[in-house]
Design a protein around this motif. Structure first.
Motif, PDB file in Angstrom:
ATOM      1  N   ASN A   5      22.127  11.757 -10.242  1.00 31.77           N
ATOM      2  CA  ASN A   5      23.271  12.819 -10.881  1.00 31.77           C
ATOM      3  C   ASN A   5      23.838  12.078 -12.213  1.00 31.77           C
ATOM      4  O   ASN A   5      23.979  13.348 -13.090  1.00 31.77           O
ATOM      5  N   ILE A   6      24.222  10.969 -11.860  1.00 35.37           N
ATOM      6  CA  ILE A   6      24.598  10.898 -13.553  1.00 35.37           C
ATOM      7  C   ILE A   6      24.204  10.845 -14.887  1.00 35.37           C
ATOM      8  O   ILE A   6      23.561  11.003 -15.728  1.00 35.37           O
ATOM      9  N   ARG A  43      20.630  12.245 -14.651  1.00 32.60           N
ATOM     10  CA  ARG A  43      20.484  14.214 -15.291  1.00 32.60           C
ATOM     11  C   ARG A  43      21.735  15.025 -15.673  1.00 32.60           C
ATOM     12  O   ARG A  43      21.588  15.758 -16.502  1.00 32.60           O
ATOM     13  N   ARG A  52      30.740  13.841 -18.556  1.00 32.72           N
ATOM     14  CA  ARG A  52      31.776  15.189 -18.634  1.00 32.72           C
ATOM     15  C   ARG A  52      32.159  15.575 -17.541  1.00 32.72           C
ATOM     16  O   ARG A  52      32.809  16.628 -17.457  1.00 32.72           O
ATOM     17  N   GLY A  53      32.306  14.510 -16.239  1.00 33.09           N
ATOM     18  CA  GLY A  53      32.682  15.720 -15.585  1.00 33.09           C
ATOM     19  C   GLY A  53      31.651  16.796 -14.535  1.00 33.09           C
ATOM     20  O   GLY A  53      30.823  17.782 -15.181  1.00 33.09           O
ATOM     21  N   HIS A  88      26.333  25.344  -6.923  1.00 32.30           N
ATOM     22  CA  HIS A  88      25.680  24.300  -6.467  1.00 32.30           C
ATOM     23  C   HIS A  88      25.509  23.826  -5.860  1.00 32.30           C
ATOM     24  O   HIS A  88      25.542  22.046  -6.716  1.00 32.30           O
ATOM     25  N   THR A  89      25.206  23.263  -4.576  1.00 33.92           N
ATOM     26  CA  THR A  89      25.231  22.045  -4.205  1.00 33.92           C
ATOM     27  C   THR A  89      24.046  21.635  -3.714  1.00 33.92           C
ATOM     28  O   THR A  89      24.023  22.624  -2.819  1.00 33.92           O
TER      29      THR A  89
HETATM   30  N1  LIG Z   1      28.066  12.489 -11.842  1.00 29.64           N
HETATM   31  C1  LIG Z   1      27.895  13.399 -12.748  1.00 29.64           C
HETATM   32  N2  LIG Z   1      28.468  14.559 -13.898  1.00 29.64           N
HETATM   33  C2  LIG Z   1      28.333  15.345 -14.190  1.00 29.64           C
HETATM   34  N3  LIG Z   1      28.265  16.825 -13.029  1.00 29.64           N
HETATM   35  C3  LIG Z   1      27.433  15.731 -11.796  1.00 29.64           C
HETATM   36  C4  LIG Z   1      27.308  15.025 -12.028  1.00 29.64           C
HETATM   37  N4  LIG Z   1      27.155  14.862 -10.130  1.00 29.64           N
HETATM   38  C5  LIG Z   1      26.500  16.328 -10.078  1.00 29.64           C
HETATM   39  N5  LIG Z   1      27.097  16.885 -11.229  1.00 29.64           N
HETATM   40  C6  LIG Z   1      27.091  18.356 -10.892  1.00 29.64           C
HETATM   41  O1  LIG Z   1      26.759  19.248  -9.916  1.00 29.64           O
HETATM   42  C7  LIG Z   1      25.786  19.757  -9.470  1.00 29.64           C
HETATM   43  C8  LIG Z   1      25.745  19.393  -8.050  1.00 29.64           C
HETATM   44  O2  LIG Z   1      25.234  18.534  -7.926  1.00 29.64           O
HETATM   45  P1  LIG Z   1      24.067  18.595  -6.893  1.00 29.64           P
HETATM   46  O3  LIG Z   1      23.358  16.696  -6.598  1.00 29.64           O
HETATM   47  O4  LIG Z   1      24.515  18.606  -5.469  1.00 29.64           O
HETATM   48  O5  LIG Z   1      22.525  19.268  -7.354  1.00 29.64           O
HETATM   49  P2  LIG Z   1      21.907  18.871  -7.668  1.00 29.64           P
HETATM   50  O6  LIG Z   1      21.476  17.334  -8.765  1.00 29.64           O
HETATM   51  O7  LIG Z   1      21.842  20.118  -9.033  1.00 29.64           O
HETATM   52  O8  LIG Z   1      19.926  19.328  -7.090  1.00 29.64           O
HETATM   53  P3  LIG Z   1      19.610  17.721  -6.674  1.00 29.64           P
HETATM   54  O9  LIG Z   1      19.918  17.220  -5.971  1.00 29.64           O
HETATM   55  O10 LIG Z   1      18.954  19.082  -5.311  1.00 29.64           O
HETATM   56  O11 LIG Z   1      18.449  17.518  -7.255  1.00 29.64           O
HETATM   57  C9  LIG Z   1      24.623  19.095 -10.330  1.00 29.64           C
HETATM   58  O12 LIG Z   1      24.084  20.569 -10.705  1.00 29.64           O
HETATM   59  C10 LIG Z   1      25.712  19.660 -11.537  1.00 29.64           C
HETATM   60  O13 LIG Z   1      25.864  20.151 -12.624  1.00 29.64           O
END
Ligand SMILES: Nc1ncnc2c1ncn2[C@@H]1O[C@H](COP(=O)(O)OP(=O)(O)OP(=O)(O)O)[C@@H](O)[C@H]1O
Ligand SMILES: [Mg+2]
Length: 388
Positions: free
Chosen positions: A313-314, A316, A342-343, A349-350
């Motif tokens: 997640n971090i 991407r 960036r938060g 969605h999650t």
């Molecule tokens: N460390 C982070 N910093 C900024 N935004 C984040 C971070 N982690 C998650 N997000 C935001 O929260 C959303 C949900 O995260 P989540 O891991 O549930 O889904 P995803 O990463 O989009 O998809 P997947 O995990 O199924 O590949 C992300 O799409 C992103 O917008």
């Protein structure tokens, strides 16, 4: 200035005299002018030299400032009373505080207890005119976490050699320590492998040969025995010995096979090491408690899955420049992953995050995400741990 008045000459001799006098006066002035010009040129040259010197000094200062500013290391200067005076961006990256937050504060805010003592000892050495050796310690970040650093302290002195403060350089050695730990683990592994090889050799060369010898002896005896019952029993013993040899051979084969199980600690370091490629920097990793001994294998798999998702997640979504991973093993297992990106914002969605929550709940634990725009995201995943 002398101004000569021109009178009507009374005689020719008088007139000649006047002309001579005036010529001498003129010559005198020419001299004065030449002198003045020379003086002016000297002054000019002096001024140019001074200007050049000032320019050089200005450039040297700018170069020095650029080195300090762009350094990856934390470079901190403090007064002789240990009040922080300057704080470069390396210090901000390493310790979290901005210059505006920390300049003017006492340096001790950076030190946990054991580090403060080391620092005081170093300052004492410097005060008594000795050179202080660099040392490894831990400093406290603005969020309270500890970070491993190599520290070099040097004296700042004025033109007369009087001590006016200290310049302190701190380098992040998390990665170095991780590599050292991995190396130590590899060395320990090699010793275990050598032990296994030795045991396998002993089994092969000594134990099997003896069992085999005993089997041969029994085969010799069986020919001499006439009683059918005794014959059968000796035959059964020989078959038993054959089986034992077969089992020993299997054991030797197992001993030669490389061990697959790797510690949770090294798997976490491997994961963060791999994440570095996507992130562009190495996450800081802290372990606290008997991480390898206290965490069962199936729980370790969950921890690794959670960390993998958090780092993905971090990479991407966060656009972060620093990530900290801490794993604490005590009565509960706590995994903390924080970034300065960036938060979370208004996540539409999650899915990955929802999985982390589900994993925590399934194991009787909790999962919290805290995030403020611009200051990053913090995942706190915790589950109870049964004591072994
Ligand atoms: N460390 C982070 N910093 C900024 N935004 C984040 C971070 N982690 C998650 N997000 C935001 O929260 C959303 C949900 O995260 P989540 O891991 O549930 O889904 P995803 O990463 O989009 O998809 P997947 O995990 O199924 O590949 C992300 O799409 C992103 O917008
Ligand atoms: Mg995700």
């Amino acid at each position: 200035m002398v101004v000569s008045t021109i009178r009507q000459p009374e005689t020719l001799a008088e007139a000649k005299d006047t002309v001579r006098r005036q010529e001498a006066e003129l010559q005198d002035r020419r001299w004065q002018i030449t002198e003045l010009r020379r003086e002016l040129e000297d002054t000019n040259r002096g001024l140019i030299a001074l200007y050049t010197e000032l320019e050089d000094a200005r450039h040297a200062e700018a170069r020095l400032a650029a080195i300090v500013t762009s350094s990856d290391d934390a470079i901190i200067s403090m007064t002789s009373q240990q009040v922080i005076q300057t704080w470069n961006s390396g210090a901000q990256r390493l310790l979290g505080h901005t210059a505006a937050q920390i300049v003017g504060k006492p340096a001790e805010v950076l030190f946990p207890e054991e580090s403060r003592e080391l620092f005081e000892d170093t300052l004492e050495q410097i005060q008594s005119g000795l050179h202080a050796e660099p040392y490894d310690t831990r400093w406290r970040r603005s969020d309270g976490a500890l970070v491993d650093v190599a520290v070099t302290v040097s004296a700042m002195r004025d033109g007369d050699g009087a001590l006016i403060g200290y310049s302190t350089l701190g380098r992040d050695i998390t990665h170095r320590l991780a590599v050292q730990a991995a190396l130590a683990a590899a060395r320990a592994d090699r010793e275990v492998v050598a032990d296994r090889e030795r045991i396998a050799r002993d089994l092969h060369d000594m134990v099997i040969q003896r069992v085999f010898g005993a089997g041969l002896t029994l085969q010799g005896v069986v020919a001499m025995v006439t009683q059918p019952k005794a014959k059968d029993r000796i035959g059964a013993a020989i078959a038993e010995l054959d089986l034992t040899i077969q089992e020993l051979r299997n054991a030797i084969f197992e001993l030669h096979r490389p061990q697959e199980a790797t510690s949770l600690r090294s798997q976490i370091l491997e994961l963060t090491g791999t994440a570095q490629r996507g992130l562009g920097f190495t996450p800081t990793v802290n372990f606290d408690g008997p991480v390898d001994a206290a965490v069962p294998d199936d729980t370790a798999d969950h921890v690794l899955a959670v960390l993998r998702e958090a780092l993905s997640n971090i990479t991407r979504h966060a656009n972060a420049s620093a990530v900290e991973v801490s794993l604490h093993a005590g009565t509960e297992l706590r995994l903390l992953v924080s970034d300065n990106g960036r938060g979370l914002g208004q996540a539409a969605h999650t899915s990955g995050l929802a999985n982390l929550r589900r994993r925590a709940h399934d194991l009787g634990g909790t999962f919290e995400v805290t995030s403020r725009p611009g200051t990053g995201t913090r995942l706190h995943w915790r589950i109870p741990l049964r004591r072994a």
